[in-house]
Design a protein around this motif. Structure first.
Motif, PDB file in Angstrom:
ATOM      1  N   CYS A   1      15.027  45.179  16.199  1.00 38.93           N
ATOM      2  CA  CYS A   1      16.416  45.605  16.021  1.00 38.93           C
ATOM      3  C   CYS A   1      17.252  44.372  15.679  1.00 38.93           C
ATOM      4  O   CYS A   1      16.745  43.249  15.692  1.00 38.93           O
ATOM      5  CB  CYS A   1      16.944  46.292  17.287  1.00 38.93           C
ATOM      6  N   THR A   2      18.524  44.571  15.388  1.00 38.57           N
ATOM      7  CA  THR A   2      19.404  43.437  15.103  1.00 38.57           C
ATOM      8  C   THR A   2      19.794  42.744  16.411  1.00 38.57           C
ATOM      9  O   THR A   2      19.725  43.349  17.490  1.00 38.57           O
ATOM     10  CB  THR A   2      20.679  43.911  14.386  1.00 38.57           C
ATOM     11  N   PRO A   3      20.216  41.480  16.352  1.00 42.65           N
ATOM     12  CA  PRO A   3      20.576  40.754  17.576  1.00 42.65           C
ATOM     13  C   PRO A   3      21.739  41.372  18.348  1.00 42.65           C
ATOM     14  O   PRO A   3      21.877  41.112  19.548  1.00 42.65           O
ATOM     15  CB  PRO A   3      20.962  39.357  17.051  1.00 42.65           C
ATOM     16  N   ASP A   4      22.581  42.193  17.670  1.00 43.62           N
ATOM     17  CA  ASP A   4      23.712  42.801  18.370  1.00 43.62           C
ATOM     18  C   ASP A   4      23.478  44.270  18.722  1.00 43.62           C
ATOM     19  O   ASP A   4      24.385  44.958  19.201  1.00 43.62           O
ATOM     20  CB  ASP A   4      24.997  42.664  17.548  1.00 43.62           C
ATOM     21  N   TYR A   5      22.264  44.777  18.500  1.00 42.72           N
ATOM     22  CA  TYR A   5      21.952  46.160  18.875  1.00 42.72           C
ATOM     23  C   TYR A   5      21.760  46.222  20.389  1.00 42.72           C
ATOM     24  O   TYR A   5      21.313  45.247  21.009  1.00 42.72           O
ATOM     25  CB  TYR A   5      20.676  46.618  18.156  1.00 42.72           C
ATOM     26  N   PRO A   6      22.135  47.339  21.042  1.00 44.23           N
ATOM     27  CA  PRO A   6      22.074  47.409  22.514  1.00 44.23           C
ATOM     28  C   PRO A   6      20.725  47.053  23.140  1.00 44.23           C
ATOM     29  O   PRO A   6      20.677  46.581  24.273  1.00 44.23           O
ATOM     30  CB  PRO A   6      22.432  48.871  22.798  1.00 44.23           C
ATOM     31  N   LEU A   7      19.620  47.243  22.413  1.00 46.60           N
ATOM     32  CA  LEU A   7      18.307  46.914  22.972  1.00 46.60           C
ATOM     33  C   LEU A   7      18.018  45.417  22.975  1.00 46.60           C
ATOM     34  O   LEU A   7      17.103  44.950  23.653  1.00 46.60           O
ATOM     35  CB  LEU A   7      17.204  47.605  22.148  1.00 46.60           C
TER      36      LEU A   7
ATOM     37  N   SER B   1      13.867  42.100  27.555  1.00 43.87           N
ATOM     38  CA  SER B   1      12.627  41.338  27.343  1.00 43.87           C
ATOM     39  C   SER B   1      11.466  42.269  27.036  1.00 43.87           C
ATOM     40  O   SER B   1      10.501  41.890  26.368  1.00 43.87           O
ATOM     41  CB  SER B   1      12.301  40.492  28.574  1.00 43.87           C
ATOM     42  N   SER B   2      11.550  43.510  27.529  1.00 45.92           N
ATOM     43  CA  SER B   2      10.560  44.534  27.229  1.00 45.92           C
ATOM     44  C   SER B   2      11.226  45.892  27.408  1.00 45.92           C
ATOM     45  O   SER B   2      12.297  45.997  28.022  1.00 45.92           O
ATOM     46  CB  SER B   2       9.327  44.412  28.131  1.00 45.92           C
ATOM     47  N   VAL B   3      10.612  46.933  26.850  1.00 48.25           N
ATOM     48  CA  VAL B   3      11.213  48.258  26.926  1.00 48.25           C
ATOM     49  C   VAL B   3      10.117  49.312  27.042  1.00 48.25           C
ATOM     50  O   VAL B   3       9.043  49.180  26.434  1.00 48.25           O
ATOM     51  CB  VAL B   3      12.113  48.520  25.687  1.00 48.25           C
ATOM     52  N   THR B   4      10.372  50.334  27.845  1.00 48.97           N
ATOM     53  CA  THR B   4       9.383  51.399  28.029  1.00 48.97           C
ATOM     54  C   THR B   4       9.596  52.508  27.003  1.00 48.97           C
ATOM     55  O   THR B   4      10.693  52.650  26.441  1.00 48.97           O
ATOM     56  CB  THR B   4       9.514  52.015  29.433  1.00 48.97           C
ATOM     57  N   PRO B   5       8.571  53.317  26.743  1.00 47.75           N
ATOM     58  CA  PRO B   5       8.732  54.435  25.805  1.00 47.75           C
ATOM     59  C   PRO B   5       9.854  55.386  26.201  1.00 47.75           C
ATOM     60  O   PRO B   5      10.629  55.827  25.345  1.00 47.75           O
ATOM     61  CB  PRO B   5       7.372  55.138  25.848  1.00 47.75           C
ATOM     62  N   LYS B   6       9.978  55.683  27.489  1.00 43.25           N
ATOM     63  CA  LYS B   6      11.007  56.633  27.932  1.00 43.25           C
ATOM     64  C   LYS B   6      12.406  56.083  27.707  1.00 43.25           C
ATOM     65  O   LYS B   6      13.338  56.832  27.399  1.00 43.25           O
ATOM     66  CB  LYS B   6      10.793  56.994  29.400  1.00 43.25           C
ATOM     67  N   ALA B   7      12.593  54.778  27.837  1.00 43.79           N
ATOM     68  CA  ALA B   7      13.917  54.178  27.623  1.00 43.79           C
ATOM     69  C   ALA B   7      14.349  54.283  26.167  1.00 43.79           C
ATOM     70  O   ALA B   7      15.548  54.345  25.864  1.00 43.79           O
ATOM     71  CB  ALA B   7      13.910  52.723  28.074  1.00 43.79           C
ATOM     72  N   LEU B   8      13.391  54.339  25.240  1.00 45.24           N
ATOM     73  CA  LEU B   8      13.719  54.376  23.816  1.00 45.24           C
ATOM     74  C   LEU B   8      14.294  55.713  23.365  1.00 45.24           C
ATOM     75  O   LEU B   8      14.888  55.802  22.289  1.00 45.24           O
ATOM     76  CB  LEU B   8      12.466  54.055  22.991  1.00 45.24           C
ATOM     77  N   VAL B   9      14.146  56.733  24.172  1.00 41.04           N
ATOM     78  CA  VAL B   9      14.674  58.063  23.820  1.00 41.04           C
ATOM     79  C   VAL B   9      16.185  58.029  23.621  1.00 41.04           C
ATOM     80  O   VAL B   9      16.745  58.830  22.865  1.00 41.04           O
ATOM     81  CB  VAL B   9      14.285  59.097  24.904  1.00 41.04           C
ATOM     82  N   ASP B  10      16.864  57.092  24.254  1.00 42.03           N
ATOM     83  CA  ASP B  10      18.326  57.040  24.198  1.00 42.03           C
ATOM     84  C   ASP B  10      18.857  56.294  22.971  1.00 42.03           C
ATOM     85  O   ASP B  10      20.076  56.199  22.793  1.00 42.03           O
ATOM     86  CB  ASP B  10      18.868  56.360  25.467  1.00 42.03           C
ATOM     87  N   TYR B  11      17.973  55.788  22.126  1.00 42.38           N
ATOM     88  CA  TYR B  11      18.416  54.961  21.000  1.00 42.38           C
ATOM     89  C   TYR B  11      17.948  55.548  19.663  1.00 42.38           C
ATOM     90  O   TYR B  11      16.976  56.287  19.598  1.00 42.38           O
ATOM     91  CB  TYR B  11      17.879  53.529  21.164  1.00 42.38           C
ATOM     92  N   GLU B  12      18.670  55.190  18.613  1.00 46.30           N
ATOM     93  CA  GLU B  12      18.366  55.710  17.277  1.00 46.30           C
ATOM     94  C   GLU B  12      17.082  55.077  16.748  1.00 46.30           C
ATOM     95  O   GLU B  12      16.922  53.850  16.782  1.00 46.30           O
ATOM     96  CB  GLU B  12      19.520  55.410  16.310  1.00 46.30           C
ATOM     97  N   PHE B  13      16.187  55.931  16.221  1.00 48.17           N
ATOM     98  CA  PHE B  13      14.854  55.489  15.812  1.00 48.17           C
ATOM     99  C   PHE B  13      14.693  55.590  14.297  1.00 48.17           C
ATOM    100  O   PHE B  13      14.990  56.619  13.692  1.00 48.17           O
ATOM    101  CB  PHE B  13      13.798  56.360  16.512  1.00 48.17           C
TER     102      PHE B  13
END
Length: 300
Positions: free
Chosen positions: A169-175, A179-191
């Protein structure tokens, strides 16, 4: 050497376009049209239906295509075998690769292989994993490099290296701060997703399902056909994508994008595929061994 008209016919039949066939063969379109006309006159039948700016194979064309594929494959095999008898590594080598492998891993490998064997005429066909697998199965490619095991019977799949996929993602994107992210956490972001048929799409869909996330529940904004397209859209800040680590080394070094590890990690094997029932020349076997070694070096 196979009849040039048959080679031209094969190119037109596979592309269903005189223009694309001319580009692939480094010929002019009128020259391609003339060769097809000669072939139709020789057999006394039309091989293509032409209407409304498009073409399709006639039943006679379908028959000629089935024989053309076999004749051209035997011609290539003959040239390779003759080269082996004289002690030279020479002849055509038709390689297919999925987009990620072709754009970010193969150029250096093909360059080094050509330096070792300058009499080899390598040609690279780029498409998604599903298309490459199909072309290897129909014997229009000697070997393919894809991002998932072959599904078509009669193909041999051989693991050549392991690849890790990461969120970008871009440096200013919320993610970006994670340092790491789970699959379930990614549901809240645009894919931003790869297209169906892509090996990357297949592996990411399977990863989400394995961690109780239905791919259809992701906020998929668009489906794109190449890693470059994914990076281009992600760089606008529209969302995140999941790509091979090799795809974004340059952008990460420049600070244009950030990479975030998935938790648990998402790793996949890359596969060499080739027909089980087809003569495998010393050239093909040498290229397979060389590619395996070089891909492992790149992945390490």
């Amino acid at each position: 050497m196979a009849d040039r008209r048959l080679q031209v016919f094969h190119a037109v039949a596979k592309n269903l376009s005189f223009t694309r066939a001319a580009d692939a063969l480094f010929m002019t379109q009128p020259a391609v049209t003339f060769q097809i006309k000669q072939l139709e006159e020789q057999y006394g039948t039309r091989l293509f239906e032409r209407r409304h700016g498009s073409i399709s194979l006639t039943p006679a064309g379908e028959l000629v295509l089935s024989y053309a594929q076999r004749i051209l494959a035997l011609s290539d095999e003959m040239e390779t075998r003759l080269g082996e008898m004289t002690g030279e590594m020479r002849g055509p080598l038709l390689v297919g690769a999925s987009t990620t492998i072709a754009e970010f891993m193969l150029p250096r490998i093909l360059g080094e292989f050509n330096a070792l064997y300058p009499q080899v005429r390598a040609r690279l066909i780029v498409a998604n994993s599903e298309s490459i697998e199909g072309r290897v199965a129909e014997h229009s490619l000697d070997v393919g490099l894809i991002e998932a095991p072959a599904k078509i019977s009669g193909l041999h799949s051989q693991i050549c290296c392991t690849d890790e996929l990461q969120v970008i993602c871009t440096p200013d994107y919320p993610l970006a701060g994670m340092s790491s992210v789970t699959p379930k956490a990614l549901v809240d972001y645009e894919f931003i997703s790869r297209e169906p048929g892509s090996g990357t799409r297949e592996i990411t869909d399977a990863y989400f399902r394995a961690h109780q996330v239905a791919p259809e529940n992701l906020k998929t904004q668009m489906e794109l056909g190449s890693p470059e397209a994914l990076k281009g859209v992600v760089s606008t800040g529209l969302g995140f994508a999941i790509v091979s680590r090799a795809v974004v080394d340059k952008e990460i070094r420049l600070g244009a994008l950030v990479a975030i590890s998935l938790k648990p990690p998402l790793k996949r094997s890359l596969y060499l595929v080739y027909p089980e029932d087809r003569f495998q020349s010393r050239l093909t076997a040498t290229f397979i061994e060389f590619t395996q070694r070089k891909l492992k070096e790149l992945a390490s």
